[in-house]
Design a protein around this motif. Sequence first.
Motif, PDB file in Angstrom:
ATOM      1  N   ILE A 101      35.075  40.009  44.234  1.00 25.48           N
ATOM      2  CA  ILE A 101      36.158  39.059  43.958  1.00 25.48           C
ATOM      3  C   ILE A 101      37.495  39.651  44.408  1.00 25.48           C
ATOM      4  CG2 ILE A 101      37.381  37.842  42.117  1.00 25.48           C
ATOM      5  CD1 ILE A 101      34.567  37.881  40.628  1.00 25.48           C
ATOM      6  N   PHE A 102      37.673  40.954  44.224  1.00 20.71           N
ATOM      7  CA  PHE A 102      38.878  41.669  44.657  1.00 20.71           C
ATOM      8  C   PHE A 102      39.122  41.414  46.147  1.00 20.71           C
ATOM      9  CE2 PHE A 102      40.983  45.699  45.952  1.00 20.71           C
ATOM     10  CZ  PHE A 102      41.974  45.799  44.997  1.00 20.71           C
ATOM     11  N   ASP A 103      38.062  41.488  46.936  1.00 21.32           N
ATOM     12  CA  ASP A 103      38.178  41.220  48.368  1.00 21.32           C
ATOM     13  C   ASP A 103      38.407  39.735  48.630  1.00 21.32           C
ATOM     14  OD1 ASP A 103      37.839  43.912  49.038  1.00 21.32           O
ATOM     15  OD2 ASP A 103      35.664  43.717  49.145  1.00 21.32           O
ATOM     16  N   LYS A 104      37.646  38.884  47.962  1.00 18.54           N
ATOM     17  CA  LYS A 104      37.736  37.430  48.158  1.00 18.54           C
ATOM     18  C   LYS A 104      39.117  36.895  47.795  1.00 18.54           C
ATOM     19  CE  LYS A 104      36.095  34.053  45.301  1.00 18.54           C
ATOM     20  NZ  LYS A 104      35.115  33.362  44.474  1.00 18.54           N
ATOM     21  N   ALA A 105      39.720  37.435  46.743  1.00 17.58           N
ATOM     22  CA  ALA A 105      41.027  36.971  46.283  1.00 17.58           C
ATOM     23  C   ALA A 105      42.185  37.534  47.109  1.00 17.58           C
ATOM     24  CB  ALA A 105      41.216  37.338  44.809  1.00 17.58           C
ATOM     25  N   GLY A 106      41.870  38.432  48.030  1.00 13.01           N
ATOM     26  CA  GLY A 106      42.899  39.011  48.886  1.00 13.01           C
ATOM     27  C   GLY A 106      43.606  40.217  48.290  1.00 13.01           C
ATOM     28  N   ASP A 142      49.922  32.047  43.374  1.00 12.61           N
ATOM     29  CA  ASP A 142      48.919  32.945  43.957  1.00 12.61           C
ATOM     30  C   ASP A 142      49.532  33.954  44.931  1.00 12.61           C
ATOM     31  OD1 ASP A 142      46.721  32.033  42.538  1.00 12.61           O
ATOM     32  OD2 ASP A 142      46.091  30.627  44.086  1.00 12.61           O
ATOM     33  N   LYS A 143      50.777  34.367  44.672  1.00 11.44           N
ATOM     34  CA  LYS A 143      51.439  35.355  45.530  1.00 11.44           C
ATOM     35  C   LYS A 143      50.927  36.765  45.267  1.00 11.44           C
ATOM     36  CE  LYS A 143      55.888  34.519  46.644  1.00 11.44           C
ATOM     37  NZ  LYS A 143      57.344  34.403  46.384  1.00 11.44           N
ATOM     38  N   HIS A 144      50.234  36.943  44.157  1.00 12.07           N
ATOM     39  CA  HIS A 144      49.718  38.260  43.772  1.00 12.07           C
ATOM     40  C   HIS A 144      48.195  38.202  43.748  1.00 12.07           C
ATOM     41  CE1 HIS A 144      50.508  41.897  40.909  1.00 12.07           C
ATOM     42  NE2 HIS A 144      49.837  42.224  41.982  1.00 12.07           N
ATOM     43  N   GLY A 145      47.636  37.687  44.835  1.00 11.78           N
ATOM     44  CA  GLY A 145      46.185  37.479  44.924  1.00 11.78           C
ATOM     45  C   GLY A 145      45.848  36.045  44.575  1.00 11.78           C
ATOM     46  N   VAL A 146      44.893  35.480  45.290  1.00 13.70           N
ATOM     47  CA  VAL A 146      44.495  34.087  45.059  1.00 13.70           C
ATOM     48  C   VAL A 146      43.521  34.071  43.887  1.00 13.70           C
ATOM     49  CG1 VAL A 146      43.491  32.023  46.093  1.00 13.70           C
ATOM     50  CG2 VAL A 146      44.832  33.606  47.506  1.00 13.70           C
ATOM     51  N   THR A 147      44.081  33.855  42.699  1.00 13.05           N
ATOM     52  CA  THR A 147      43.284  33.921  41.475  1.00 13.05           C
ATOM     53  C   THR A 147      43.247  32.614  40.694  1.00 13.05           C
ATOM     54  OG1 THR A 147      45.166  34.735  40.187  1.00 13.05           O
ATOM     55  CG2 THR A 147      43.727  36.393  41.217  1.00 13.05           C
ATOM     56  N   SER A 148      44.057  31.642  41.078  1.00  8.51           N
ATOM     57  CA  SER A 148      44.143  30.400  40.295  1.00  8.51           C
ATOM     58  C   SER A 148      42.843  29.607  40.307  1.00  8.51           C
ATOM     59  CB  SER A 148      45.293  29.526  40.793  1.00  8.51           C
ATOM     60  OG  SER A 148      45.070  29.139  42.132  1.00  8.51           O
ATOM     61  N   ASN A 149      41.999  29.852  41.283  1.00  4.40           N
ATOM     62  CA  ASN A 149      40.730  29.121  41.385  1.00  4.40           C
ATOM     63  C   ASN A 149      39.560  29.882  40.759  1.00  4.40           C
ATOM     64  OD1 ASN A 149      40.717  31.154  43.302  1.00  4.40           O
ATOM     65  ND2 ASN A 149      39.699  29.927  44.867  1.00  4.40           N
ATOM     66  N   LEU A 150      39.828  31.036  40.152  1.00  2.00           N
ATOM     67  CA  LEU A 150      38.741  31.844  39.591  1.00  2.00           C
ATOM     68  C   LEU A 150      38.370  31.358  38.189  1.00  2.00           C
ATOM     69  CD1 LEU A 150      39.897  35.439  40.630  1.00  2.00           C
ATOM     70  CD2 LEU A 150      38.278  33.934  41.800  1.00  2.00           C
ATOM     71  N   THR A 151      37.097  31.470  37.870  1.00  2.00           N
ATOM     72  CA  THR A 151      36.622  31.132  36.529  1.00  2.00           C
ATOM     73  C   THR A 151      36.987  32.262  35.566  1.00  2.00           C
ATOM     74  OG1 THR A 151      34.491  32.229  36.789  1.00  2.00           O
ATOM     75  CG2 THR A 151      34.631  29.913  37.548  1.00  2.00           C
ATOM     76  N   GLU A 152      36.852  31.998  34.284  1.00  2.00           N
ATOM     77  CA  GLU A 152      37.102  33.034  33.278  1.00  2.00           C
ATOM     78  C   GLU A 152      36.199  34.244  33.516  1.00  2.00           C
ATOM     79  OE1 GLU A 152      39.314  33.594  30.692  1.00  2.00           O
ATOM     80  OE2 GLU A 152      40.377  31.952  31.665  1.00  2.00           O
ATOM     81  N   ALA A 153      34.938  33.990  33.849  1.00  2.00           N
ATOM     82  CA  ALA A 153      33.996  35.087  34.103  1.00  2.00           C
ATOM     83  C   ALA A 153      34.425  35.897  35.320  1.00  2.00           C
ATOM     84  CB  ALA A 153      32.584  34.551  34.288  1.00  2.00           C
ATOM     85  N   GLU A 154      34.879  35.227  36.372  1.00  2.00           N
ATOM     86  CA  GLU A 154      35.328  35.933  37.572  1.00  2.00           C
ATOM     87  C   GLU A 154      36.586  36.755  37.284  1.00  2.00           C
ATOM     88  OE1 GLU A 154      33.883  33.189  41.300  1.00  2.00           O
ATOM     89  OE2 GLU A 154      35.522  32.424  40.056  1.00  2.00           O
ATOM     90  N   LEU A 155      37.502  36.196  36.501  1.00  2.00           N
ATOM     91  CA  LEU A 155      38.703  36.941  36.123  1.00  2.00           C
ATOM     92  C   LEU A 155      38.350  38.182  35.315  1.00  2.00           C
ATOM     93  CD1 LEU A 155      41.029  33.964  35.202  1.00  2.00           C
ATOM     94  CD2 LEU A 155      41.440  35.628  37.041  1.00  2.00           C
ATOM     95  N   LYS A 156      37.383  38.051  34.417  1.00  2.00           N
ATOM     96  CA  LYS A 156      36.939  39.192  33.612  1.00  2.00           C
ATOM     97  C   LYS A 156      36.353  40.269  34.526  1.00  2.00           C
ATOM     98  CE  LYS A 156      33.520  40.486  30.128  1.00  2.00           C
ATOM     99  NZ  LYS A 156      32.798  41.395  31.001  1.00  2.00           N
ATOM    100  N   ASP A 157      35.509  39.859  35.473  1.00  2.00           N
ATOM    101  CA  ASP A 157      34.900  40.816  36.402  1.00  2.00           C
ATOM    102  C   ASP A 157      35.961  41.486  37.288  1.00  2.00           C
ATOM    103  OD1 ASP A 157      32.389  40.199  35.390  1.00  2.00           O
ATOM    104  OD2 ASP A 157      31.851  38.876  37.060  1.00  2.00           O
TER     105      ASP A 157
END
Length: 153
Positions: free
Chosen positions: A61-66, A130-145
């Motif tokens: 996810i770190f890579d996917k979110a930029g 999303d200027k600090h990584g594209v995270t607005s589309n991540l689920t709660e589980a993805e954010l936790k990971d």
Amino acid sequence: SGVRGNAEAAVRAGIRHIQFVVRPEEDAAAIDEYLKSLKPVPSPNLVEGRLSESAERGQRIFDKAGCSLCHTGPLYTDLKTHDVGTGKDLDKDRLFDTPTLVEVWRTAPYLYDGRAATIKEVLTIYNPGDKHGVTSNLTEAELKDLAEFVLSQ
């Protein structure tokens, strides 16, 4: 925020402007050598020295979110400045150094003014547009990971 050109300049400025003293250059050089001798402590989030399953998912996810575009290399920093939308008041639109993620698990609170209590807050509440990584589309589980991976550095 990177106001000093390098660590050596920061040591000398700290002696002069924080401690308000004049010390011999040998003292500053000794502090430089001490700081260079420090080695990072492994994250307590590691499992037997390795990423947990959650952190492994978070790495993808770190890579996917930029995130890896700026937090790159062995120190997880590109040593550049960026506007990640976290400046406020007089610091609005300010460029900030990309901080290393090494030992980020021990440096809370986060952001330049300490307003983010957790890495998850950095990724959500304090990530406008999303200027600090594209995270607005991540689920709660993805954010936790993702947070688990960041805190494993």
